[in-house]
Design a protein around this motif. Structure first.
Motif, PDB file in Angstrom:
ATOM      1  N   PHE A   1     -98.950 152.824 -43.715  1.00 43.60           N
ATOM      2  CA  PHE A   1     -99.484 151.739 -44.522  1.00 43.60           C
ATOM      3  C   PHE A   1     -98.510 150.560 -44.625  1.00 43.60           C
ATOM      4  O   PHE A   1     -97.294 150.746 -44.672  1.00 43.60           O
ATOM      5  CB  PHE A   1     -99.850 152.237 -45.920  1.00 43.60           C
ATOM      6  CG  PHE A   1    -101.065 153.125 -45.925  1.00 43.60           C
ATOM      7  CD1 PHE A   1    -102.336 152.583 -45.889  1.00 43.60           C
ATOM      8  CD2 PHE A   1    -100.920 154.516 -45.943  1.00 43.60           C
ATOM      9  CE1 PHE A   1    -103.457 153.407 -45.892  1.00 43.60           C
ATOM     10  CE2 PHE A   1    -102.029 155.334 -45.941  1.00 43.60           C
ATOM     11  CZ  PHE A   1    -103.307 154.784 -45.912  1.00 43.60           C
ATOM     12  N   LEU A   2     -99.083 149.368 -44.665  1.00 44.53           N
ATOM     13  CA  LEU A   2     -98.300 148.145 -44.821  1.00 44.53           C
ATOM     14  C   LEU A   2     -99.117 147.191 -45.680  1.00 44.53           C
ATOM     15  O   LEU A   2    -100.319 146.998 -45.438  1.00 44.53           O
ATOM     16  CB  LEU A   2     -98.010 147.518 -43.449  1.00 44.53           C
ATOM     17  CG  LEU A   2     -96.790 146.603 -43.317  1.00 44.53           C
ATOM     18  CD1 LEU A   2     -95.508 147.342 -43.693  1.00 44.53           C
ATOM     19  CD2 LEU A   2     -96.672 146.078 -41.896  1.00 44.53           C
ATOM     20  N   SER A   3     -98.486 146.607 -46.690  1.00 46.21           N
ATOM     21  CA  SER A   3     -99.214 145.694 -47.573  1.00 46.21           C
ATOM     22  C   SER A   3     -99.592 144.410 -46.841  1.00 46.21           C
ATOM     23  O   SER A   3     -99.019 144.088 -45.779  1.00 46.21           O
ATOM     24  CB  SER A   3     -98.371 145.364 -48.802  1.00 46.21           C
ATOM     25  OG  SER A   3     -97.254 144.567 -48.432  1.00 46.21           O
ATOM     26  N   PHE A   4    -100.534 143.681 -47.394  1.00 47.78           N
ATOM     27  CA  PHE A   4    -100.998 142.423 -46.803  1.00 47.78           C
ATOM     28  C   PHE A   4     -99.851 141.421 -46.635  1.00 47.78           C
ATOM     29  O   PHE A   4     -99.632 140.904 -45.527  1.00 47.78           O
ATOM     30  CB  PHE A   4    -102.112 141.846 -47.687  1.00 47.78           C
ATOM     31  CG  PHE A   4    -102.832 140.670 -47.099  1.00 47.78           C
ATOM     32  CD1 PHE A   4    -103.961 140.845 -46.307  1.00 47.78           C
ATOM     33  CD2 PHE A   4    -102.398 139.378 -47.341  1.00 47.78           C
ATOM     34  CE1 PHE A   4    -104.640 139.764 -45.770  1.00 47.78           C
ATOM     35  CE2 PHE A   4    -103.064 138.284 -46.809  1.00 47.78           C
ATOM     36  CZ  PHE A   4    -104.184 138.480 -46.026  1.00 47.78           C
ATOM     37  N   PRO A   5     -99.067 141.116 -47.696  1.00 47.86           N
ATOM     38  CA  PRO A   5     -97.947 140.171 -47.511  1.00 47.86           C
ATOM     39  C   PRO A   5     -96.906 140.675 -46.515  1.00 47.86           C
ATOM     40  O   PRO A   5     -96.381 139.903 -45.710  1.00 47.86           O
ATOM     41  CB  PRO A   5     -97.348 140.042 -48.921  1.00 47.86           C
ATOM     42  CG  PRO A   5     -98.419 140.482 -49.850  1.00 47.86           C
ATOM     43  CD  PRO A   5     -99.178 141.538 -49.107  1.00 47.86           C
ATOM     44  N   ALA A   6     -96.590 141.993 -46.564  1.00 49.83           N
ATOM     45  CA  ALA A   6     -95.575 142.533 -45.664  1.00 49.83           C
ATOM     46  C   ALA A   6     -96.017 142.434 -44.212  1.00 49.83           C
ATOM     47  O   ALA A   6     -95.214 142.136 -43.316  1.00 49.83           O
ATOM     48  CB  ALA A   6     -95.271 143.987 -46.024  1.00 49.83           C
ATOM     49  N   CYS A   7     -97.290 142.675 -43.967  1.00 51.76           N
ATOM     50  CA  CYS A   7     -97.818 142.606 -42.602  1.00 51.76           C
ATOM     51  C   CYS A   7     -97.710 141.187 -42.044  1.00 51.76           C
ATOM     52  O   CYS A   7     -97.240 140.988 -40.916  1.00 51.76           O
ATOM     53  CB  CYS A   7     -99.279 143.068 -42.578  1.00 51.76           C
ATOM     54  SG  CYS A   7    -100.030 143.047 -40.940  1.00 51.76           S
ATOM     55  N   PHE A   8     -98.091 140.198 -42.836  1.00 57.40           N
ATOM     56  CA  PHE A   8     -98.061 138.823 -42.335  1.00 57.40           C
ATOM     57  C   PHE A   8     -96.640 138.267 -42.289  1.00 57.40           C
ATOM     58  O   PHE A   8     -96.332 137.424 -41.443  1.00 57.40           O
ATOM     59  CB  PHE A   8     -98.986 137.941 -43.165  1.00 57.40           C
ATOM     60  CG  PHE A   8    -100.431 138.108 -42.783  1.00 57.40           C
ATOM     61  CD1 PHE A   8    -100.957 137.411 -41.707  1.00 57.40           C
ATOM     62  CD2 PHE A   8    -101.242 138.996 -43.456  1.00 57.40           C
ATOM     63  CE1 PHE A   8    -102.274 137.590 -41.316  1.00 57.40           C
ATOM     64  CE2 PHE A   8    -102.558 139.193 -43.081  1.00 57.40           C
ATOM     65  CZ  PHE A   8    -103.084 138.482 -42.005  1.00 57.40           C
ATOM     66  N   LEU A   9     -95.775 138.758 -43.161  1.00 57.30           N
ATOM     67  CA  LEU A   9     -94.363 138.380 -43.055  1.00 57.30           C
ATOM     68  C   LEU A   9     -93.766 138.948 -41.761  1.00 57.30           C
ATOM     69  O   LEU A   9     -93.042 138.243 -41.046  1.00 57.30           O
ATOM     70  CB  LEU A   9     -93.582 138.895 -44.264  1.00 57.30           C
ATOM     71  CG  LEU A   9     -92.077 138.623 -44.244  1.00 57.30           C
ATOM     72  CD1 LEU A   9     -91.786 137.118 -44.222  1.00 57.30           C
ATOM     73  CD2 LEU A   9     -91.383 139.285 -45.438  1.00 57.30           C
TER      74      LEU A   9
ATOM     75  N   LYS B   1     -89.822 149.919 -39.220  1.00 57.89           N
ATOM     76  CA  LYS B   1     -91.175 150.371 -39.583  1.00 57.89           C
ATOM     77  C   LYS B   1     -91.712 151.363 -38.554  1.00 57.89           C
ATOM     78  O   LYS B   1     -92.371 152.358 -38.914  1.00 57.89           O
ATOM     79  CB  LYS B   1     -92.109 149.172 -39.703  1.00 57.89           C
ATOM     80  CG  LYS B   1     -93.536 149.538 -40.127  1.00 57.89           C
ATOM     81  CD  LYS B   1     -93.552 150.215 -41.490  1.00 57.89           C
ATOM     82  CE  LYS B   1     -94.951 150.643 -41.893  1.00 57.89           C
ATOM     83  NZ  LYS B   1     -94.974 151.319 -43.212  1.00 57.89           N
ATOM     84  N   ILE B   2     -91.438 151.111 -37.270  1.00 55.11           N
ATOM     85  CA  ILE B   2     -91.870 152.049 -36.232  1.00 55.11           C
ATOM     86  C   ILE B   2     -91.205 153.408 -36.436  1.00 55.11           C
ATOM     87  O   ILE B   2     -91.849 154.459 -36.311  1.00 55.11           O
ATOM     88  CB  ILE B   2     -91.551 151.479 -34.831  1.00 55.11           C
ATOM     89  CG1 ILE B   2     -92.365 150.217 -34.568  1.00 55.11           C
ATOM     90  CG2 ILE B   2     -91.844 152.520 -33.752  1.00 55.11           C
ATOM     91  CD1 ILE B   2     -92.005 149.506 -33.276  1.00 55.11           C
TER      92      ILE B   2
END
Length: 297
Positions: free
Chosen positions: A96-104, A85-86
């Motif tokens: 951008f990162l979705s809510f589920p992807a961020c917490f995963l 991602k970096i």
């Protein structure tokens, strides 16, 4: 699936915008991308070669090397949760990162980090048994014991971050939450919320103490016992064997806790934000790069 927004309403899930390193000149994005890409490739190749050697070479089918395979697997997983991602952010501007992807990503990053700390403690225990109780080593370090120790380290580490991740996901965020980081670190996500951040900051600090300082104390205790046993040895050969058994592990522990210290000091000291971000990036990439070099040398 719904989330609480900053105005108190229940709305669709927010998305997160990773700010990266805000003060970084755009002219440096491409050079830093190639540096990170090179480091990531070194991590992948180095750890893959270690795993291949462990599988193919029968003389390496021993407890010490069994736990080294766990460490190499962790380095691969640990870096793969963040570095791709970096790289995408630096090269493509993919913020951008979705809510589920961020917490995963947050959950996996902290789980693998915890597991790494526990595996390092287990590796210190293996060396303690090998040096301080050599006659009991075959009895204590059976394949069943090795698997149980490794499985316990992984399982505890997978469970430990769950409360913090779940509670953070229930905080209120803007429809587009701005995270001042290159990835979804727990503290950075908490600071992006418009809820009261103190409880989650305190929980994150307590978990960090458990997974950093408690393992460090156990490591110091193990090596204090090893040092006492080595000092009682009369033969130079015994000293050399003990040193060769522990040297690589001590270097890995040193780099691991040095990177944690850099991340901690960059957060606690009155330094610009980008120092804190780079401190966490160093923690995420330093030891996975150095571990294959240390163990292969």
């Amino acid at each position: 699936m719904e989330a609480i927004t900053c105005n108190g309403s229940v709305d669709s899930l927010p998305i997160f915008y990773l700010m990266g390193i805000p003060s970084l000149p755009k002219s440096l994005l491409l050079p830093i991308f190639f540096v990170f890409l090179l480091l990531y490739l070194l991590i992948l190749v180095g750890n893959a070669l270690i795993l291949l050697a462990m599988v193919e070479e029968p003389s390496l089918h021993k407890p010490m090397y069994f736990f080294l395979t766990n460490l190499s697997n962790l380095d691969l997983l640990f870096t793969t949760t963040t570095i791709p991602k970096i790289l995408s952010l630096l090269l493509l501007g993919d913020h951008f990162l979705s809510f589920p992807a961020c917490f995963l990503q947050m959950y996996l990053f902290h789980s693998f980090s915890c597991s790494k700390a526990f595996i390092l403690v287990v590796m210190a225990y293996v060396r303690y048994v090998a040096i301080c109780c050599p006659l009991h080593y075959p009895v204590h370090m059976t394949p069943q014991t090795n698997v149980a120790l490794a499985a316990s380290s992984w399982l505890i580490a997978l469970l430990l971050p769950i409360p913090a991740v779940v509670q953070t996901s229930q905080m209120a965020f803007d429809n587009t939450g701005h995270i001042y980081h290159c990835f979804c670190d727990h503290l950075a996500v908490v600071q992006a919320s418009c809820s009261d951040t103190m409880p989650q900051t305190l929980m994150g600090f307590c978990i960090a103490m458990v997974v950093s300082f408690l393992p460090l104390l156990l490591l110091l205790l193990s090596y204090a016992c090893i040092l006492a046993s080595v000092l009682c040895m009369n033969s130079q050969e015994g000293h050399s064997k003990a040193f060769s058994t522990c040297s690589s592990h001590l270097m890995v522990v040193g780099t691991y806790y040095s990177s944690i210290a850099i991340a901690y000091v960059s957060y606690k000291a009155d330094l610009p934000l980008y120092f804190h971000i780079m401190g966490n990036v160093v923690y995420a990439i330093l030891t996975p790069v150095l571990n294959p070099l240390i163990y292969t040398l």
